[in-house]
Design a protein around this motif. Sequence first.
Motif, PDB file in Angstrom:
ATOM      1  N   ASN A   1      -7.416   6.745  -0.183  1.00 43.58           N
ATOM      2  CA  ASN A   1      -7.675   7.584   1.618  1.00 43.58           C
ATOM      3  C   ASN A   1      -6.395   8.755   1.447  1.00 43.58           C
ATOM      4  N   MET A   2      -4.978   8.763   0.696  1.00 44.15           N
ATOM      5  CA  MET A   2      -4.317   9.447   0.382  1.00 44.15           C
ATOM      6  C   MET A   2      -4.514  10.682  -0.854  1.00 44.15           C
TER       7      MET A   2
ATOM      8  N   THR B   1     -11.465   8.133   9.509  1.00 41.16           N
ATOM      9  CA  THR B   1     -11.604   8.933   9.379  1.00 41.16           C
ATOM     10  C   THR B   1     -10.238   9.623   9.262  1.00 41.16           C
ATOM     11  N   GLY B   2      -9.770   8.895  10.101  1.00 39.65           N
ATOM     12  CA  GLY B   2      -8.401  10.325  10.659  1.00 39.65           C
ATOM     13  C   GLY B   2      -6.741   9.869  10.848  1.00 39.65           C
ATOM     14  N   GLY B   3      -6.428   9.245   9.821  1.00 36.49           N
ATOM     15  CA  GLY B   3      -5.683   9.191   9.478  1.00 36.49           C
ATOM     16  C   GLY B   3      -4.561  10.016   8.878  1.00 36.49           C
ATOM     17  N   TYR B   4      -4.446  10.642   8.248  1.00 37.53           N
ATOM     18  CA  TYR B   4      -3.372  11.703   7.151  1.00 37.53           C
ATOM     19  C   TYR B   4      -3.201  12.563   8.049  1.00 37.53           C
ATOM     20  N   LYS B   5      -3.292  12.861   9.286  1.00 39.17           N
ATOM     21  CA  LYS B   5      -2.593  14.010   9.914  1.00 39.17           C
ATOM     22  C   LYS B   5      -1.847  12.782  11.014  1.00 39.17           C
TER      23      LYS B   5
ATOM     24  N   ILE C   1      -6.826  17.591   7.197  1.00 38.23           N
ATOM     25  CA  ILE C   1      -6.974  18.380   8.379  1.00 38.23           C
ATOM     26  C   ILE C   1      -5.494  17.615   8.705  1.00 38.23           C
TER      27      ILE C   1
ATOM     28  N   ASN D   1      -8.609  12.326   1.139  1.00 35.16           N
ATOM     29  CA  ASN D   1      -9.219  12.881   2.547  1.00 35.16           C
ATOM     30  C   ASN D   1      -8.442  14.278   2.309  1.00 35.16           C
ATOM     31  N   THR D   2      -8.984  15.520   3.775  1.00 32.91           N
ATOM     32  CA  THR D   2      -9.753  16.662   3.636  1.00 32.91           C
ATOM     33  C   THR D   2      -8.685  17.280   4.064  1.00 32.91           C
TER      34      THR D   2
ATOM     35  N   VAL E   1      -1.305  -6.931  -4.454  1.00 33.36           N
ATOM     36  CA  VAL E   1      -0.904  -8.237  -3.474  1.00 33.36           C
ATOM     37  C   VAL E   1      -2.100  -8.957  -3.142  1.00 33.36           C
TER      38      VAL E   1
ATOM     39  N   HIS F   1       0.802   6.640   4.851  1.00 32.77           N
ATOM     40  CA  HIS F   1       1.473   5.984   5.435  1.00 32.77           C
ATOM     41  C   HIS F   1       2.701   4.760   5.341  1.00 32.77           C
TER      42      HIS F   1
ATOM     43  N   GLY G   1       0.455  -1.378  -0.525  1.00 31.14           N
ATOM     44  CA  GLY G   1      -0.195   0.009  -0.243  1.00 31.14           C
ATOM     45  C   GLY G   1       0.985   0.832  -0.103  1.00 31.14           C
TER      46      GLY G   1
ATOM     47  N   GLU H   1       1.826  -1.075  -5.417  1.00 28.18           N
ATOM     48  CA  GLU H   1       0.674  -0.399  -4.928  1.00 28.18           C
ATOM     49  C   GLU H   1       0.240  -0.943  -5.916  1.00 28.18           C
ATOM     50  N   ARG H   2      -1.129  -1.499  -5.503  1.00 24.98           N
ATOM     51  CA  ARG H   2      -2.031  -2.322  -6.897  1.00 24.98           C
ATOM     52  C   ARG H   2      -2.474  -1.376  -7.901  1.00 24.98           C
TER      53      ARG H   2
END
Lengths: 955, 399
Positions: B55-56, B349-353, B62, B59-60, B191, B26, B22, B47-48
């Motif tokens: 999501n990268m 919903t919050g992993g970008y940060k 924040i 996302n918005t 994968v 991350h 992926g 990366e597929r």
Amino acid sequence: MSGRRAAPAAAEEAGATITFNGRKLPARPGEPLAATLLANGVRTVASGIYTDRPRGVFGLGAEEPCAYVRVDSPPGESMSQATRVEVHDGLRAGALRGYARLPEAEEAPRGDRKWAHCDVLVVGAGPAGIAAATAAARAGARVLLACDGPHPGGGLVGAPHPVDGPSAHEWLEPRIAALGDVPELRLLTRTTVTGLHDHGEAVALQRRPHAAPGGAAHRLWHIRARRVVLATGACERPIAFEGNDRPGVMLAGAAVGYVRRHGVLAGGRAVVFGCHDEALWAAVELHDAGIALTAVADARPAPGPAPVAALYERGVGVLTASGVTRTTAGTGGNLNGATIAPIDVHGNATGEGRSFPCDLLAVSGGHDPATALAAQIGGRRRWSPEHAAFLPAELPPGTRCAGAVTGARPPAAARDQGTEAGHAAAADALSAAAGPAGSGSSEAAGSAPPTAEGTNRTPPAALWTVTDTRTDESRVFVDLQRDATLADIREAVEAGMASIEHIKRHTTIGTGPDQGRTSGVLTTGIVAGLLGRSMDGVGGTGARPPWLPIPLTAVAGRDIGELLDPARRTPMHEWHVARGAVFEDVGQWKRPRYFPREGEDMRAAVLRECRAAREGAAVLDASTLGKIMVEGRDAGVFLDRIYTNNFSTLRPGRCRYGVMCTADGMVLDDGVGVRLSESRYLSTTTTGNADTVRAWMEEWSQTEWPDLCVHITDVTDNWATISVVGPRSRDVVARLAPGLDLSPEDFEFMTFRDTLVAGVPARILRVSFTGELTFEINVPAWYGSSLWEAALAAGRPYGITPYGTESMHLLRAEKGFIVVGHETDGSVTPVDVGLGWAVSKRKDFIGKRSLWRPDTAREDREQLVGLLPEDGDHVLAEGAQLVAAPPGTPPVPMQGHVTSSYLSAVLGRSFALGLLREGRHRHGERVYAVHLDRAVPVTVTDPVFYDKEGRRRDG
Amino acid sequence: MTPEPLWRTREPAAGYDVVVVGSGGHGLATAYYLARDHGVRDVAVLERGWLAGGNMARNTQIIRSNYLWDASAGIYEHALKLWEELEGDLGRDVRFSQRGVLNLAHTTHDVRESVRRVNANRLNGIDAEWLTPDEVKKLVPIINTSPDLRYPVMGATYQPRAGIADHDQVAWGLAAAADRLGVHLIEDCEVTGFQRSGDAVTGVQTSRGPIAAGKVALCAAGHTSVLADTLGLRLPLQSHPLQALVTQLLEPVLDTVVMSNTVHVYVSQVDKGELVMGAGIDGYNGYGRRGSFSTIEHELAAAVALYPIFAHAHLLRTWGGIVDVSPDASPIIGLTPFDGLYINCGWGTGGYKATPGAGHVLADTIANDRPHPLAEPYALDRFTSGALIDEHGAAAVAH
Ligand SMILES: Cc1cc2nc3c(=O)[nH]c(=O)nc-3n(C[C@H](O)[C@H](O)[C@H](O)COP(=O)(O)OP(=O)(O)OC[C@H]3O[C@@H](n4cnc5c(N)ncnc54)[C@H](O)[C@@H]3O)c2cc1C
């Protein structure tokens, strides 16, 4: 001479006047603003979003990338394509230069939402759409026909070409007229389907320019269709070359469209450049309309003989294997000439160019089927070299295509496809087994359309750019809306980007309000060339709804103000308002927080209300408490699994406090359960959680325990509830229900009676949330307000005092009762807050297993405690953190927090509840409550501050 | 002049010391820190689809660290500190902008929980302020602080160091830096399963053939559970659509980030000029990457209520990502019952940060084959031990 009207008198007759950029212009009502501007010789309409270069009208409809305007006259628009603003007398509009500005002062026009169901939704009202809708409706289907413009007809309006004999117009008129006669066919004009969603849902925006003032300027339709026919046509694609953005460069089909539909000549002298026969036919039409042709160029070495002959007849020769390499501009940056050079199949100039004067450069690179709606829900397209276009290859289930969207260009072919698609869609929709569109497996996009115009037609060429050795690629605009150029694409590719999605993000191509309708395929073509890949190998970027921008006001509809989330009010609400109650929002409910008297603040009012409850009589509007009926043979077993404690063992006629947990063993809600009869229970919930609890019960009953016979009904709104509280409450209730024996021996705590109260059938519960003697009276909601008034009247001799949520919270906190949401936050078990006694060790219930996990069963978790600030006048901040010593430099280990905090009348001091690590074993210890920059010492105590023995609950 | 490519197109080798599955933020950050800080450079990121297209890319953007619980504060603040260094580290402008984030409170319950979080943040050394409605209005003049609002603004928490960064630039910056350090970034390589030797994972099966690996790290967001399933390892993840949207380009109206949970919408105006908005997940599970329009309607009704001026803006584009939500809505980071297999998922919903933080901590965990101290609380076994890290009730919107 630039743009003008073919028949100038007509406009004057109509007599509309508009103002554009402060200039008054004569106009024909109903025509698009773009036509008015062209007719009046206004060439520069807007400017590039980043480059400040002047831009004019480029297209005819939704594909317009350049001519963005704002409308200042009511109802106002912060951004629209000039091609889509309908002109009316008094219209005021101006150029949109760069970014849009949101008008601060003006009210936005309102929108409405509408819902519709149909058997067949036909998107697009050109020949294919009209034929499809008519055929489907004649076959007995209920049909909705969404027409983007003010009139059906599509690209055919005003077209001279024949459809099997009669002219296109002659074919169209009777059919449009007949639309009104077909039963079950509903035509929605000015309605653009902006999104297709799963399960046959389509969202469409309808514009209502003629709505009465205050009426809805937009309607947002939610359409559920069993079958969808996409007759969405195609968008014309430009060819990119240096200076292709100057005002005066326009899509050839658009230039023709202005002639056909609006009698407007977009220029006086034109150069026409294309790579397919329709562009040549466009030259013929422009010539016949009175525009002088200074040159016609076709990229193909051998263009179709028929249009070449037609031009020859008119004295116009076609420059073959030639293309426009660059343009020149005169005053104000407007087009005044084009250079045409011989080119190879890739658009590279192979010789010297020649200049031709012109104020209109009509260009066409072909037509891109409008497949975006299908792509939004997984449709796929495939490159057809023969059509030089991406055609739909795989369609979402329940969807068909007809007309130009399939690559079928001649109107007759479009019509025939439409008829066939309409029949088939109706047959599918009406067959008994039909599910909604958008479910099931996807469909192949039918056989490729008859190579139609077929056999005797000369195929189009695919051409993206024309350049020579001197070309400045940063002036070759690919996305005119985003000012993105060939140089930008090259830069992205050289940065190693091979995915079209990366290139889009790097260049911003396709991210404008026109969704890159004129730039998408062009970009794919250019990238394919640069990377040496096939068109399908490069593909396109994902389609993202909406197809057309939607004003936020139209999406919000009337869900604004109060209706954002309709407030729930109890039957006694008006009384509370009249008495000046201060309200708070609890869930969706408006609840009185306190009832201040003249000159009282919250603290004074609450002290007075609490004193009445502890010393005399007080009354609370408790109607908002959730009430859920749980009925059926297995209701008791069901509730045993929902609550941590037992309900099947509760005897009919009795009540029991209950706690329920989530699967991870944390407190979800609490309340009193009442066994009304053998198979009927009433569960009460906290005000904010009624819906959650009902949904929770339904989920378990439906998905986990379908074998249990239970029926769950939320009856919260059906009952009005008042709590008559205090040592004198018995006297009050005695006057309300004179026939009832209220002695504690006869009417025991945690039982109920069905009786008449103030002449109304009522249920009285003896429960208590304050520790005081309490009668909770429930009547059908209809009688709520009269019950409330009756209780106040009956209580007057005892000084009965209405109280609100603040006093309610304070009174229960004095007793150490928790409130879900104060003392719990989803990470607190019943044991943590001292409710271990209500957790059955024997039976199974939701969350039980979790409660015995090592961390959940730890002895040193945060536990409910009482807190006494050492300064009895200081009321702790709710949300203050508890620490062992006055904090130094962070990080400071936290041990818990203050969950509820008040000034108590009966205690004569402040007090609080909190959660504290190992708190149950720390009574008497000093800890510090930290709020912002202040730390105050507090003593840890038992959480029950008042009447520990529970002597008061029987009065 | 031909610029240096950001990253090079590679053919997969027969094997690597570490394979990261992926190429979201991350995965890229994990590879970058493995190479930079641990000298592990024989690394491939598989990366597929297209690089960082999950999501990268959706996302918005924040970024904040003002979470309630110590464990959350630990990892998100670690990440925020790394964000503060990131542009220098990568040598690239990623438009990291510490414009501040407000979380509005609309009910007495919100106020209580917000104050609690502010106090917890401050004791954890995280910048946090509590603002009155007037102070909110001063920071955000377009906001409607009228008491007549259906759920009036009663205050807000404010983290000045929080903000946004351009997710594409971040992804490309990490990719370029990893590529320079020798990491192979391989797109269009899905994968499909694992190679095993007993309880050890020794490689992966891919759409482009088998690839051996000393260690495998799963950073596949919602698909992590699908992959783990092939090993018989059930992960407690539910995948939901989460949508976001943008308006047209507007002259500046908002220079901070404002989030509201009760009137559910959050919004920022990026430098380009568009308003970027988001709200809650679509309730159902799925991998469809598209949600319902009704979710958008609720969100925009809330937006127009809170910022009346937005009524005139236009909805330009909506899209969906697939967010991987764990039972306590906190991530799962660390070792697995399989030797050589590491996971990083459940960021919901919050992993970008957390991007640099998650990568940094996971790289350390992989290199040393033991959980980084900040990852310890996020071990998979917390669902059996009960040591959950539940931010739900604390009203900290998880975006
Ligand atoms: C609409 C939306 C708004 C959001 N807003 C915010 C926000 O404002 N702030 C915030 O902090 N977070 C936000 N998030 C959450 C955030 O985007 C994610 O938590 C974060 O991106 C997760 O990072 P990741 O690298 O793990 O996942 P991803 O970026 O999703 O990366 C996973 C990658 O794995 C790939 N993959 C999957 N399966 C395989 C396989 N079998 N083989 C190879 N590759 C595979 C995927 O294609 C993908 O590229 C938002 C999410 C969405 C959807």
